[in-house]
Design a protein around this motif. Structure first.
Motif, PDB file in Angstrom:
ATOM      1  N   ALA A 190      -5.269   1.344   3.755  1.00 16.08           N
ATOM      2  CA  ALA A 190      -4.764   0.152   3.087  1.00 16.08           C
ATOM      3  C   ALA A 190      -5.778  -0.986   3.133  1.00 16.08           C
ATOM      4  O   ALA A 190      -5.552  -2.043   2.541  1.00 16.08           O
ATOM      5  CB  ALA A 190      -3.451  -0.295   3.736  1.00 16.08           C
ATOM      6  N   ASN A 204       5.362   8.930   8.528  1.00 16.46           N
ATOM      7  CA  ASN A 204       4.975   8.402   7.221  1.00 16.46           C
ATOM      8  C   ASN A 204       4.908   9.497   6.147  1.00 16.46           C
ATOM      9  O   ASN A 204       5.292   9.280   5.005  1.00 16.46           O
ATOM     10  CB  ASN A 204       3.622   7.710   7.335  1.00 16.46           C
ATOM     11  N   TYR A 217       1.120   3.867   2.670  1.00 12.14           N
ATOM     12  CA  TYR A 217       1.690   3.406   3.942  1.00 12.14           C
ATOM     13  C   TYR A 217       3.134   3.031   3.622  1.00 12.14           C
ATOM     14  O   TYR A 217       3.421   1.937   3.189  1.00 12.14           O
ATOM     15  CB  TYR A 217       0.862   2.230   4.445  1.00 12.14           C
ATOM     16  N   ARG A 218       4.046   3.966   3.812  1.00 11.58           N
ATOM     17  CA  ARG A 218       5.374   3.910   3.210  1.00 11.58           C
ATOM     18  C   ARG A 218       6.184   2.659   3.566  1.00 11.58           C
ATOM     19  O   ARG A 218       6.929   2.140   2.724  1.00 11.58           O
ATOM     20  CB  ARG A 218       6.163   5.162   3.593  1.00 11.58           C
ATOM     21  N   SER A 219       6.065   2.164   4.773  1.00 11.09           N
ATOM     22  CA  SER A 219       6.904   1.025   5.160  1.00 11.09           C
ATOM     23  C   SER A 219       6.551  -0.244   4.395  1.00 11.09           C
ATOM     24  O   SER A 219       7.368  -1.159   4.298  1.00 11.09           O
ATOM     25  CB  SER A 219       6.821   0.781   6.665  1.00 11.09           C
ATOM     26  N   THR A 220       5.330  -0.324   3.811  1.00  3.84           N
ATOM     27  CA  THR A 220       4.974  -1.526   3.054  1.00  3.84           C
ATOM     28  C   THR A 220       5.753  -1.613   1.750  1.00  3.84           C
ATOM     29  O   THR A 220       5.897  -2.699   1.183  1.00  3.84           O
ATOM     30  CB  THR A 220       3.469  -1.581   2.743  1.00  3.84           C
ATOM     31  N   SER A 271       0.871  -1.164   0.000  1.00  2.00           N
ATOM     32  CA  SER A 271       0.000   0.000   0.000  1.00  2.00           C
ATOM     33  C   SER A 271       0.913   1.220   0.000  1.00  2.00           C
ATOM     34  O   SER A 271       1.390   1.642   1.065  1.00  2.00           O
ATOM     35  CB  SER A 271      -0.907   0.007   1.228  1.00  2.00           C
ATOM     36  N   ARG A 298      -1.402   9.233  13.849  1.00  2.00           N
ATOM     37  CA  ARG A 298      -2.149   7.981  13.986  1.00  2.00           C
ATOM     38  C   ARG A 298      -3.412   8.217  14.800  1.00  2.00           C
ATOM     39  O   ARG A 298      -3.403   8.908  15.806  1.00  2.00           O
ATOM     40  CB  ARG A 298      -1.325   6.919  14.717  1.00  2.00           C
ATOM     41  N   ASP A 332      -5.887   8.148   7.622  1.00  2.00           N
ATOM     42  CA  ASP A 332      -4.759   7.362   8.084  1.00  2.00           C
ATOM     43  C   ASP A 332      -4.360   6.346   7.017  1.00  2.00           C
ATOM     44  O   ASP A 332      -5.177   5.512   6.616  1.00  2.00           O
ATOM     45  CB  ASP A 332      -5.133   6.633   9.379  1.00  2.00           C
ATOM     46  N   PRO A 333      -3.111   6.373   6.514  1.00  2.00           N
ATOM     47  CA  PRO A 333      -2.707   5.447   5.454  1.00  2.00           C
ATOM     48  C   PRO A 333      -2.820   3.974   5.840  1.00  2.00           C
ATOM     49  O   PRO A 333      -3.047   3.130   4.977  1.00  2.00           O
ATOM     50  CB  PRO A 333      -1.251   5.837   5.175  1.00  2.00           C
ATOM     51  N   ILE A 334      -2.632   3.659   7.116  1.00  2.00           N
ATOM     52  CA  ILE A 334      -2.765   2.258   7.535  1.00  2.00           C
ATOM     53  C   ILE A 334      -4.212   1.817   7.377  1.00  2.00           C
ATOM     54  O   ILE A 334      -4.497   0.735   6.838  1.00  2.00           O
ATOM     55  CB  ILE A 334      -2.269   2.070   8.967  1.00  2.00           C
TER      56      ILE A 334
END
Length: 234
Positions: free
Chosen positions: A192, A149, A23-26, A20, A155, A187-189
């Motif tokens: 996703a 992020n 959600y940058r860490s993905t 996603s 969050r 929220d990007p999380i």
């Protein structure tokens, strides 16, 4: 990123996509190649049946009673049931929680943002579901907090949940949100996850289980499988 292999199907219950971009860490952790099937060993699929409390120690269900004084913040009750895809209760399941304090800060060396720590709040607890799949915690409503992020990223208020069933290989992790939180929509999380599935991560305020002059109450049922499954790894 067209070469990234996607392992998500909405019909599987609305679990988050492995990739996603918002959600940058993905982007860094999503798989680039097809998954390799690795059958579980006997030690992974078997575990301590009925003796989780002996293995983990006494339940820690009241996060406001772990220190010398009461923590700061709005006291709340969080309870619910763990259910299978047919709505049947799942007993003897470890339910762990961890969360930020009322100011939105964790007791963790990597959490160094400018918000106060609370010496009377650790923010972690665990219980084992009863014969009806029920669990219950008393805690403090967590605060929102910034993360890196994207610019001005915050969050939503949330509580992390970890479930451990009949064996260590059955661990599932998710998050519980609170109704009416405006940060959920941006929220990007959360984004996703398909919109209909995000609703399964939002707890329900319940006046019937609210305790007069003591604590507000929120209900959060967790469904393990099926089309109405609670999204995991959110």
């Amino acid at each position: 990123m067209a070469d990234v292999i996607e392992y998500y199907r909405e019909e599987d219950g609305g679990h988050p996509a492995s990739l996603s971009p918002g959600y940058r860490s993905t982007v860094a952790r999503s798989p680039r190649r097809p998954l390799i099937h690795m059958p579980h060993t006997l030690t992974e699929v078997t575990g301590p049946k009925g003796v989780w409390d002996q293995l983990m120690g006494p339940a820690v269900m009241d996060l406001t009673k772990q220190h010398k004084a009461e923590p700061l913040g709005q006291r709340i009750i969080v309870s619910g049931r763990v259910l299978d895809e047919n709505g049947r209760p799942v007993p003897n399941t470890v339910v762990e929680v961890w969360q930020a304090n009322a100011a939105g800060r964790y007791i963790h060396k990597k959490d160094q943002w400018n918000a106060p720590l609370d010496p009377n709040f650790t923010g972690a607890g665990h219980v084992v579901t009863d014969d009806q799949g029920r669990y219950r915690f008393v805690t403090i409503k967590p605060g929102a907090y910034p993360w890196k992020n994207h610019p001005n990223a915050w969050r939503p208020e949330h509580i992390h949940f970890s479930l451990l069933g009949p064996a260590f290989a059955t661990r599932l992790v998710t998050q519980m949100y609170f109704p009416g939180d405006p940060l959920i929509a941006i929220d990007p999380i959360c984004q996703a996850i398909p919109a209909a599935a995000v609703e399964r991560l939002v707890s329900r305020f319940d006046i019937e289980t609210t305790e007069d002059h003591y604590a507000l109450s929120y209900i959060f049922d967790i469904v393990l499988r099926g089309r109405h499954a609670t999204p995991m790894e959110a």
